[in-house]
Design a protein around this motif. Structure first.
Motif, PDB file in Angstrom:
ATOM      1  N   ILE A  17       5.554   3.644   2.173  1.00  0.00           N
ATOM      2  CA  ILE A  17       5.157   2.397   1.530  1.00  0.00           C
ATOM      3  C   ILE A  17       5.097   1.330   2.615  1.00  0.00           C
ATOM      4  CG2 ILE A  17       5.724   0.677  -0.220  1.00  0.00           C
ATOM      5  CD1 ILE A  17       7.300   2.822  -1.690  1.00  0.00           C
ATOM      6  N   GLN A  18       3.988   0.603   2.654  1.00  0.00           N
ATOM      7  CA  GLN A  18       3.753  -0.360   3.727  1.00  0.00           C
ATOM      8  C   GLN A  18       3.370  -1.710   3.139  1.00  0.00           C
ATOM      9  OE1 GLN A  18       0.854   1.087   6.490  1.00  0.00           O
ATOM     10  NE2 GLN A  18       1.379  -0.394   8.094  1.00  0.00           N
TER      11      GLN A  18
ATOM     12  N   LEU B 256       8.114  -0.156   4.533  1.00  0.00           N
ATOM     13  CA  LEU B 256       9.279  -0.323   3.666  1.00  0.00           C
ATOM     14  C   LEU B 256       9.984   1.000   3.378  1.00  0.00           C
ATOM     15  CD1 LEU B 256       7.748  -2.835   1.083  1.00  0.00           C
ATOM     16  CD2 LEU B 256       9.039  -3.347   3.157  1.00  0.00           C
ATOM     17  N   TYR B 257       9.238   2.070   3.327  1.00  0.00           N
ATOM     18  CA  TYR B 257       9.813   3.390   3.019  1.00  0.00           C
ATOM     19  C   TYR B 257       8.987   4.449   3.714  1.00  0.00           C
ATOM     20  CZ  TYR B 257      10.761   7.686   0.427  1.00  0.00           C
ATOM     21  OH  TYR B 257      11.063   8.990   0.097  1.00  0.00           O
ATOM     22  N   HIS B 258       9.689   5.471   4.226  1.00  0.00           N
ATOM     23  CA  HIS B 258       9.014   6.611   4.849  1.00  0.00           C
ATOM     24  C   HIS B 258       9.765   7.870   4.441  1.00  0.00           C
ATOM     25  CE1 HIS B 258       6.811   9.074   7.683  1.00  0.00           C
ATOM     26  NE2 HIS B 258       6.069   8.017   7.996  1.00  0.00           N
ATOM     27  N   ALA B 259       9.024   8.871   3.980  1.00  0.00           N
ATOM     28  CA  ALA B 259       9.647  10.095   3.486  1.00  0.00           C
ATOM     29  C   ALA B 259      10.159  10.985   4.613  1.00  0.00           C
ATOM     30  CB  ALA B 259       8.648  10.879   2.629  1.00  0.00           C
ATOM     31  N   MET B 260       9.584  10.911   5.795  1.00  0.00           N
ATOM     32  CA  MET B 260       9.944  11.804   6.899  1.00  0.00           C
ATOM     33  C   MET B 260      10.856  11.138   7.935  1.00  0.00           C
ATOM     34  SD  MET B 260       8.456  14.532   6.000  1.00  0.00           S
ATOM     35  CE  MET B 260       7.137  15.090   4.927  1.00  0.00           C
TER      36      MET B 260
ATOM     37  N   HIS C  58      11.774   3.082  -3.921  1.00  0.00           N
ATOM     38  CA  HIS C  58      10.415   3.599  -3.829  1.00  0.00           C
ATOM     39  C   HIS C  58       9.932   4.152  -5.171  1.00  0.00           C
ATOM     40  CE1 HIS C  58      13.107   7.031  -3.174  1.00  0.00           C
ATOM     41  NE2 HIS C  58      12.105   7.820  -3.528  1.00  0.00           N
ATOM     42  N   VAL C  59      10.833   4.715  -5.985  1.00  0.00           N
ATOM     43  CA  VAL C  59      10.437   5.256  -7.295  1.00  0.00           C
ATOM     44  C   VAL C  59      10.052   4.110  -8.238  1.00  0.00           C
ATOM     45  CG1 VAL C  59      11.164   6.639  -9.264  1.00  0.00           C
ATOM     46  CG2 VAL C  59      11.910   7.258  -6.957  1.00  0.00           C
TER      47      VAL C  59
ATOM     48  N   MET D  59       0.846  -1.182   0.000  1.00  0.00           N
ATOM     49  CA  MET D  59       0.000   0.000   0.000  1.00  0.00           C
ATOM     50  C   MET D  59       0.888   1.241   0.000  1.00  0.00           C
ATOM     51  SD  MET D  59      -3.016   1.157   2.652  1.00  0.00           S
ATOM     52  CE  MET D  59      -4.205  -0.006   2.001  1.00  0.00           C
ATOM     53  N   LEU D  60       0.617   2.143  -0.940  1.00  0.00           N
ATOM     54  CA  LEU D  60       1.358   3.393  -1.065  1.00  0.00           C
ATOM     55  C   LEU D  60       0.510   4.533  -0.518  1.00  0.00           C
ATOM     56  CD1 LEU D  60       2.783   1.476  -3.164  1.00  0.00           C
ATOM     57  CD2 LEU D  60       3.283   3.530  -4.509  1.00  0.00           C
TER      58      LEU D  60
END
Length: 523
Positions: free
Chosen positions: A288-289, A298-302, A154-155, A109-110
């Motif tokens: 991204i989870q 999986l990814y966090h922008a902050m 992530h891209v 899930m994005l």
């Protein structure tokens, strides 16, 4: 001829069934989507959701109804049978608008933040000449991704997610007439923002004057002011500048197929023109989870974490899962133990019921020869009352020993049949109907009623007397004591002499009654 018609009809049915089967397979192979909201979103975001459903047509639910009680698991459960592969979920907070893209059934899930958006109605109202019709939405749009080749997990995951949301095309077999729209996603690596645009696509021939293009359109131009058609072809008079857009190398291409529209021939130069039809959105990826918003991030922008922190989070998550599994096993064991205890209790209760029934049958079969039928309960109740008097020193209440009370009542009063036999009203139902006492009804020789004779010859109370005779036996001696109705016979007692009354003083009604009663009495 008949044989040919039958053969054609069979071939038509077979070809139609084959085409339907192929269409169903093709429809099931493409991705489908749900676009909906969670929570309160407001009027403008609700319109944005409807516009996004319009973009995702025809492989989306156009009229999806949402209830407050629905949760995400409800949509996941219904998505499998319907063949839905992606969710686009909008939500709103007091400060931001969020959009989530999910791949079914296991994620990822994005999570996006909607920085800016513009509705379709606002985009169309800002254009001088918009181009949008229903035929454009019968086919899916063409997806165009720009600048998604940069490094970063992530891209690449974003690019894969967007590509899988729309049906894939084969450039060698695709029909150009099915491409009427396009969706453009442009990624900016510096700001990490994604621009979302939706365009209507139009193809026009190039290399000819504006007048020739006007002639090839369906609407013919007005040439009333021209002396010759050459003025229209050479000068292009009476034409607006908006009808002749400037084309260049950026949008001119050679068509491999014939495209719908006048002048668009294969192997000819044509220009591709885009007209924005909305909506617009500016998105920013937040995280991204894994899974459906339940797995690891999986990814966090902050937020950025080190390897040790990530490993600690994984260990904690594994411990939670293990504890959950232990609780589930313990719960299953408790449920099984309760079922065993319940089955054992049921078995013991059934055995006790059977034992009681057997004891009751044994007691009924064995009789006490010294006990009489009329005494057992009375003697027992007397013993209980006497024991209560000696132990307490007071008389027991009436409701304490009901068996003794019943025995006293039955011994103090006569039986019901004897009382009924003594009551005169029960032996004489005629007295109850007349509402009078039945004094002296057992005396046969006395006069039960005095009879007055009127001048007309009808005795006073004759009807009642006949009723009494009918109801209480109808004896013969009362039937013969009819008076003639004169004053001389007023005080005389009734005697049965067998004399007949004078015919002049009788009436037809009394005679008929008398004869009926005599007949009844004789019988």
């Amino acid at each position: 001829i008949k044989y040919n018609i039958m053969f054609q009809s069979k071939n038509q049915k077979k070809s139609r069934a084959t085409a339907n089967h192929a269409a169903e397979e093709a429809y099931g192979a493409v991705p489908h989507s749900f676009v909906f909201h969670r929570g309160q979103v407001g009027k403008n975001v609700g319109q944005l959701i409807r516009d996004m459903r319009r973009v995702m047509e025809p492989y989306t639910a156009e009229s999806l109804k949402i209830r407050k009680k629905n949760v995400l698991k409800d949509f996941v459960a219904i998505a499998g049978p319907l063949g839905v592969t992606h969710f686009m979920i909008f939500s709103k907070t007091p400060s931001t608008i969020n959009m989530r893209l999910a791949r079914l059934p296991r994620g990822p899930m994005l999570h996006f933040r909607v920085l800016k958006y513009t509705l379709v109605k606002d985009v169309v109202s800002s254009l001088k000449k918009h181009r949008m019709h229903e035929q454009q939405f019968t086919h899916h749009p063409l997806l165009i991704l720009n600048n998604f080749g940069s490094d970063g997990m992530h891209v690449k995951l974003m690019a894969t997610m967007f590509q899988n949301m729309f049906p894939s095309i084969n450039v060698h077999t695709v029909s150009l007439n099915n491409i009427k729209r396009c969706v453009l996603l442009n990624y900016n690596p510096a700001s990490q923002e994604i621009e979302f645009r939706h365009y209507s696509l139009k193809v026009v021939p190039v290399g000819m004057s504006r007048g020739v293009k006007k002639l090839m359109q369906e609407k013919f131009p007005n040439m009333s002011k021209f002396e010759d058609i050459s003025e229209l072809l050479m000068k292009g008079a009476n034409l607006s500048e908006s009808e002749a857009e400037q084309d260049g190398e950026h949008n001119i291409t050679e068509l491999p197929q014939v495209y719908s529209g006048r002048g668009n021939m294969a192997s000819q130069q044509s220009a591709v023109r885009l007209t924005e039809i909305g909506p617009r959105m500016t998105l920013q990826l937040m995280k991204i989870q894994e899974g459906m918003a339940e797995g690891n991030v999986l990814y966090h922008a902050m937020i950025s974490k080190t390897e040790d922190e990530i490993q600690e989070i994984l260990n904690r998550k594994e411990a939670q899962l293990k504890e959950k599994e232990d609780r589930r096993k313990k719960q299953e064991q408790n449920v099984a133990l309760k079922k065993e205890k319940r089955a054992e209790n049921n078995k013991r209760s059934l055995e006790g019921i059977k034992r009681k029934h057997a004891e009751a049958e044994d007691d009924s079969e064995v009789e006490d020869p010294g006990m009489q039928d009329d005494q057992a309960a009375a003697v027992e109740s007397d013993d209980e009352v006497e024991y209560y008097r000696q132990a307490v020193g007071q008389e027991p209440d009436e409701d304490m020993f009901p068996s003794a009370k019943k025995r006293k009542m039955s011994s103090g009063k006569p039986p019901r049949k004897d009382r009924d036999a003594k009551s005169p009203r029960r032996n004489n139902p005629g007295a109850k109907e007349r509402g009078k006492t039945v004094k002296g009804w057992k005396r046969d020789g006395e006069k039960p009623f005095g009879k007055k004779v009127k001048p007309g010859g009808k005795t006073f109370g004759a009807k009642k007397a006949s009723d009494g005779e009918k109801k209480f036996g109808g004896k013969k001696k009362f039937e013969g004591n009819k008076t003639s109705g004169g004053k001389k016979n007023k005080d005389k007692p009734f005697r049965s002499k067998g004399q007949k009354s004078k015919p002049g003083f009788k009436k037809k009604g009394t005679g008929a009654k008398q004869g009926f009663k005599q007949k009844k009495g004789r019988g």
